[in-house]
Design a protein around this motif. Structure first.
Motif, PDB file in Angstrom:
ATOM      1  N   LYS A 176      43.756  39.551  36.711  1.00  0.00           N
ATOM      2  CA  LYS A 176      42.546  40.353  36.944  1.00  0.00           C
ATOM      3  C   LYS A 176      42.022  40.141  38.358  1.00  0.00           C
ATOM      4  CE  LYS A 176      40.562  42.632  33.602  1.00  0.00           C
ATOM      5  NZ  LYS A 176      40.970  42.394  32.238  1.00  0.00           N
ATOM      6  N   LYS A 177      41.515  41.212  38.942  1.00  0.00           N
ATOM      7  CA  LYS A 177      40.933  41.074  40.276  1.00  0.00           C
ATOM      8  C   LYS A 177      39.554  40.423  40.175  1.00  0.00           C
ATOM      9  CE  LYS A 177      39.192  44.332  42.980  1.00  0.00           C
ATOM     10  NZ  LYS A 177      39.262  45.686  43.581  1.00  0.00           N
ATOM     11  N   LEU A 178      39.255  39.514  41.093  1.00  0.00           N
ATOM     12  CA  LEU A 178      37.947  38.863  41.100  1.00  0.00           C
ATOM     13  C   LEU A 178      37.028  39.610  42.066  1.00  0.00           C
ATOM     14  CD1 LEU A 178      39.414  35.252  41.493  1.00  0.00           C
ATOM     15  CD2 LEU A 178      38.452  36.212  39.392  1.00  0.00           C
ATOM     16  N   ASP A 179      35.756  39.768  41.710  1.00  0.00           N
ATOM     17  CA  ASP A 179      34.797  40.398  42.629  1.00  0.00           C
ATOM     18  C   ASP A 179      34.441  39.421  43.745  1.00  0.00           C
ATOM     19  OD1 ASP A 179      34.729  42.669  41.141  1.00  0.00           O
ATOM     20  OD2 ASP A 179      33.044  41.979  39.894  1.00  0.00           O
ATOM     21  N   MET A 180      34.297  38.150  43.346  1.00  0.00           N
ATOM     22  CA  MET A 180      33.918  37.104  44.303  1.00  0.00           C
ATOM     23  C   MET A 180      34.647  35.827  43.964  1.00  0.00           C
ATOM     24  SD  MET A 180      29.867  37.005  44.477  1.00  0.00           S
ATOM     25  CE  MET A 180      28.821  38.373  44.828  1.00  0.00           C
ATOM     26  N   ILE A 181      34.853  35.017  44.977  1.00  0.00           N
ATOM     27  CA  ILE A 181      35.397  33.673  44.749  1.00  0.00           C
ATOM     28  C   ILE A 181      34.810  32.765  45.829  1.00  0.00           C
ATOM     29  CG2 ILE A 181      37.504  34.169  46.095  1.00  0.00           C
ATOM     30  CD1 ILE A 181      39.007  32.319  44.089  1.00  0.00           C
ATOM     31  N   SER A 182      34.601  31.500  45.491  1.00  0.00           N
ATOM     32  CA  SER A 182      33.988  30.590  46.474  1.00  0.00           C
ATOM     33  C   SER A 182      35.030  30.165  47.519  1.00  0.00           C
ATOM     34  CB  SER A 182      33.429  29.349  45.774  1.00  0.00           C
ATOM     35  OG  SER A 182      34.487  28.575  45.265  1.00  0.00           O
ATOM     36  N   TYR A 183      34.538  29.782  48.696  1.00  0.00           N
ATOM     37  CA  TYR A 183      35.430  29.287  49.750  1.00  0.00           C
ATOM     38  C   TYR A 183      36.307  28.147  49.220  1.00  0.00           C
ATOM     39  CZ  TYR A 183      32.510  31.654  53.303  1.00  0.00           C
ATOM     40  OH  TYR A 183      31.837  32.568  54.064  1.00  0.00           O
ATOM     41  N   ASP A 184      35.673  27.214  48.490  1.00  0.00           N
ATOM     42  CA  ASP A 184      36.425  26.028  48.063  1.00  0.00           C
ATOM     43  C   ASP A 184      37.543  26.380  47.100  1.00  0.00           C
ATOM     44  OD1 ASP A 184      35.042  24.249  49.614  1.00  0.00           O
ATOM     45  OD2 ASP A 184      33.475  23.942  48.114  1.00  0.00           O
ATOM     46  N   GLU A 185      37.259  27.286  46.164  1.00  0.00           N
ATOM     47  CA  GLU A 185      38.319  27.679  45.230  1.00  0.00           C
ATOM     48  C   GLU A 185      39.429  28.421  45.963  1.00  0.00           C
ATOM     49  OE1 GLU A 185      36.285  28.690  41.013  1.00  0.00           O
ATOM     50  OE2 GLU A 185      35.397  29.657  42.758  1.00  0.00           O
ATOM     51  N   MET A 186      39.042  29.313  46.870  1.00  0.00           N
ATOM     52  CA  MET A 186      40.048  30.069  47.623  1.00  0.00           C
ATOM     53  C   MET A 186      40.884  29.132  48.482  1.00  0.00           C
ATOM     54  SD  MET A 186      41.174  33.093  47.856  1.00  0.00           S
ATOM     55  CE  MET A 186      42.890  32.802  48.248  1.00  0.00           C
ATOM     56  N   LEU A 187      40.223  28.122  49.033  1.00  0.00           N
ATOM     57  CA  LEU A 187      40.941  27.156  49.864  1.00  0.00           C
ATOM     58  C   LEU A 187      41.978  26.403  49.022  1.00  0.00           C
ATOM     59  CD1 LEU A 187      41.266  25.825  52.588  1.00  0.00           C
ATOM     60  CD2 LEU A 187      39.389  24.288  52.013  1.00  0.00           C
ATOM     61  N   GLU A 188      41.591  26.006  47.816  1.00  0.00           N
ATOM     62  CA  GLU A 188      42.550  25.323  46.925  1.00  0.00           C
ATOM     63  C   GLU A 188      43.701  26.275  46.582  1.00  0.00           C
ATOM     64  OE1 GLU A 188      42.955  22.314  46.096  1.00  0.00           O
ATOM     65  OE2 GLU A 188      41.040  21.278  45.960  1.00  0.00           O
ATOM     66  N   LEU A 189      43.364  27.498  46.155  1.00  0.00           N
ATOM     67  CA  LEU A 189      44.429  28.444  45.778  1.00  0.00           C
ATOM     68  C   LEU A 189      45.395  28.655  46.939  1.00  0.00           C
ATOM     69  CD1 LEU A 189      42.495  31.210  43.760  1.00  0.00           C
ATOM     70  CD2 LEU A 189      44.169  29.582  42.848  1.00  0.00           C
ATOM     71  N   ALA A 190      44.834  28.856  48.140  1.00  0.00           N
ATOM     72  CA  ALA A 190      45.681  29.115  49.308  1.00  0.00           C
ATOM     73  C   ALA A 190      46.527  27.892  49.648  1.00  0.00           C
ATOM     74  CB  ALA A 190      44.816  29.521  50.501  1.00  0.00           C
ATOM     75  N   SER A 191      45.929  26.712  49.559  1.00  0.00           N
ATOM     76  CA  SER A 191      46.682  25.497  49.891  1.00  0.00           C
ATOM     77  C   SER A 191      47.725  25.189  48.831  1.00  0.00           C
ATOM     78  CB  SER A 191      45.734  24.299  50.003  1.00  0.00           C
ATOM     79  OG  SER A 191      44.725  24.592  50.927  1.00  0.00           O
ATOM     80  N   LEU A 192      47.508  25.686  47.616  1.00  0.00           N
ATOM     81  CA  LEU A 192      48.421  25.377  46.517  1.00  0.00           C
ATOM     82  C   LEU A 192      49.456  26.478  46.307  1.00  0.00           C
ATOM     83  CD1 LEU A 192      45.729  23.905  44.114  1.00  0.00           C
ATOM     84  CD2 LEU A 192      47.570  22.638  45.215  1.00  0.00           C
ATOM     85  N   GLY A 193      49.540  27.418  47.249  1.00  0.00           N
ATOM     86  CA  GLY A 193      50.660  28.359  47.179  1.00  0.00           C
ATOM     87  C   GLY A 193      50.321  29.843  47.174  1.00  0.00           C
ATOM     88  N   ALA A 194      49.062  30.228  46.939  1.00  0.00           N
ATOM     89  CA  ALA A 194      48.728  31.656  46.913  1.00  0.00           C
ATOM     90  C   ALA A 194      48.671  32.170  48.343  1.00  0.00           C
ATOM     91  CB  ALA A 194      47.382  31.886  46.217  1.00  0.00           C
ATOM     92  N   LYS A 195      49.710  32.863  48.792  1.00  0.00           N
ATOM     93  CA  LYS A 195      49.779  33.173  50.227  1.00  0.00           C
ATOM     94  C   LYS A 195      48.927  34.379  50.628  1.00  0.00           C
ATOM     95  CE  LYS A 195      53.705  36.269  50.389  1.00  0.00           C
ATOM     96  NZ  LYS A 195      54.746  36.763  51.253  1.00  0.00           N
ATOM     97  N   VAL A 196      48.139  34.902  49.700  1.00  0.00           N
ATOM     98  CA  VAL A 196      47.327  36.078  50.007  1.00  0.00           C
ATOM     99  C   VAL A 196      46.372  35.830  51.181  1.00  0.00           C
ATOM    100  CG1 VAL A 196      45.719  35.530  48.115  1.00  0.00           C
ATOM    101  CG2 VAL A 196      45.835  37.862  48.988  1.00  0.00           C
ATOM    102  N   LEU A 197      45.928  34.577  51.346  1.00  0.00           N
ATOM    103  CA  LEU A 197      45.184  34.204  52.556  1.00  0.00           C
ATOM    104  C   LEU A 197      45.749  32.876  53.058  1.00  0.00           C
ATOM    105  CD1 LEU A 197      41.440  34.913  51.609  1.00  0.00           C
ATOM    106  CD2 LEU A 197      42.817  36.142  53.288  1.00  0.00           C
ATOM    107  N   GLN A 198      45.871  32.749  54.359  1.00  0.00           N
ATOM    108  CA  GLN A 198      46.363  31.491  54.924  1.00  0.00           C
ATOM    109  C   GLN A 198      45.277  30.418  54.751  1.00  0.00           C
ATOM    110  OE1 GLN A 198      45.660  30.435  58.663  1.00  0.00           O
ATOM    111  NE2 GLN A 198      47.674  29.644  59.256  1.00  0.00           N
TER     112      GLN A 198
END
Ligand code: ADP
Ligand code: ASP
Ligand code: MG
Length: 402
Positions: free
Chosen positions: A189-211
């Motif tokens: 599901k698409k998220l309307d909002m996500i916090s910087y910290d969660e996005m940072l974890e997702l990105a660092s853990l492999g989600a390449k949608v944002l560096q």
């Protein structure tokens, strides 16, 4: 408003796609906004250039690599500018140097030290759309540097922060941040909002949608960051913002997968004080990003030490391990592993999140090799053949499709 837009590799992947980007920019200009557009190289281009270099040298000099790789982004920035000018919109392309992006000397993974926004501001004042070649800057010695893979995201965020833009919109091939990679789990599901910290974890853990470094920078500079699609620009994307701006804090926001992992097993290591310090100091000095570490209980003065490293650090790691040949009976490198992670700020205040993840793995008969947790994430190393199954099982157990 001043908007910084970033168009990724697929969004500028063909001449038609570049034409499509001119339409997006023209529409935003027509609405009365000022625009700085940061572009990636056409998709596949950076990989192709790396392959070219590798036909001549296994380890090309990093400053030569930067000279080579930065060319991809220059091509797209010039083409986009040429197209816009032809269509009656004033535009000017800029290399990283012209955009005033000064970095340190760590070629191929340079850090931005500061941005002199003068050239960009002047062009904006003259009514021009500024098109910046992403992923690159210039060192203080005047050499071209690049910012690491996926670095155009960082260029965009850093410019938005330095020039105090109202928003930084990252246009890609998905219309926002999903609960997991929609290519793996179509029910994501698409998220309307996500916090910087969660996005940072997702990105660092492999989600390449944002560096990940771009998210870190967005948090630091308080940049309003939006992820959206150049294929469906009319669709609202996902806002990455401060945790306090998010009213309803989900227990779990997303699942990430990183296949770019190797598990290093050091068996029967001499169990003496300081041995772990020596090993991990040596790895750190070689610039290897060690992630999960487990040490088993010592038997007869010997212990087993397991840790994970990114796949592309394998050779360097093998080199470092030579130092410890006398301290360890056997070392093996297992490439058949991946890391699946559950991320959510709700974990700070709720119990049982990790237990649920382990149960989901058990139900699918997936053996967990290493576990690590932090305040807002649970990561597990499992066999790579279960990667997609593990992601879907986790997505399901937290009802993320609901
Ligand atoms: P770009 O070339 O525009 O920089 P990337 O390929 O780097 O784009 O990143 C976009 C891709 O990220 C998507 O195609 C998608 O498969 C992947 N992705 C991984 N995790 C997620 C997620 N949680 N939400 C959205 N996309 C994701
Ligand atoms: N072209 C570079 C890469 O492929 C940078 C980017 O696209 O962000 O990594
Ligand atoms: Mg990217």
């Amino acid at each position: 408003m001043l908007k910084v837009l970033k168009f990724g590799g697929t969004s500028v992947g063909t001449l038609d796609r570049i034409q499509n980007v001119t339409e997006i920019i023209k529409k935003i200009k027509n609405e009365g906004h000022d625009v700085i557009a940061v572009v990636s190289a056409m998709s596949g281009e950076t990989n192709k250039l790396i392959e070219y270099a590798n036909t001549f040298a296994k380890k090309p000099a990093s400053h030569e690599l930067d000279m080579l790789l930065s060319s991809g982004e220059r091509v797209t920035s010039a083409l986009l500018s040429i197209a816009l000018n032809e269509q009656g919109y004033l535009a000017t392309s800029m290399s990283g140097r012209e955009a005033g992006i000064v970095t340190d000397n760590s070629h191929t993974k340079a850090r931005i030290e500061h941005i002199d926004t003068q050239n960009m501001s002047k062009a904006i004042k003259d009514g021009k759309v500024v098109i910046v070649a992403g992923f690159q800057g210039v060192t203080k010695d005047g050499r071209i540097s690049t910012l690491g893979r996926g670095g155009s995201d960082l260029t965009a965020v850093a410019i938005a922060g330095a020039i105090k833009a109202d928003v930084c919109e990252i246009y890609t091939d998905v219309d926002g941040i999903y609960t997991t990679d929609p290519r793996i789990e179509p029910k994501a599901k698409k998220l309307d909002m996500i916090s910087y910290d969660e996005m940072l974890e997702l990105a660092s853990l492999g989600a390449k949608v944002l560096q990940n470094r771009s998210v870190e920078m967005a948090k630091k500079l308080n940049v309003n960051l939006v992820s959206r699609s150049s294929f469906t620009p009319e669709v609202e994307g996902t806002l990455i913002t401060k945790e306090e701006n998010i009213m309803e804090k989900p227990l779990v926001s997303g699942i990430a997968l990183d296949k770019n992992q190797i598990r290093v097993g050091m068996y029967k290591v001499r169990d003496i004080p300081g041995i772990a310090a020596t090993i991990f100091t040596a790895l750190a000095s070689a610039d290897i990003n060690v992630d999960m570490i487990v040490q088993t209980v010592a038997v007869d003065g010997r212990t087993d030490l397991d840790f994970t490293i990114p796949t592309n650090d394998l050779e360097t790691c093998e080199g470092v391990m030579k130092i410890f040949e006398d301290d360890v009976e056997n070392i093996d490198y297992n490439e058949d592993v991946c890391k699946v992670s559950v991320v959510g700020v709700g974990m700070k205040s709720h119990t049982g999140v990790a237990a649920k993840a382990f149960s989901a793995m058990a139900k699918e008969n997936i053996n967990i090799r290493i576990i690590s947790t932090s305040e807002i994430k649970v990561s597990m190393i499992v066999s790579e053949k279960y990667a997609e199954l593990a992601v879907r099982a986790l997505h399901d157990v937290y009802n993320l499709d609901k």
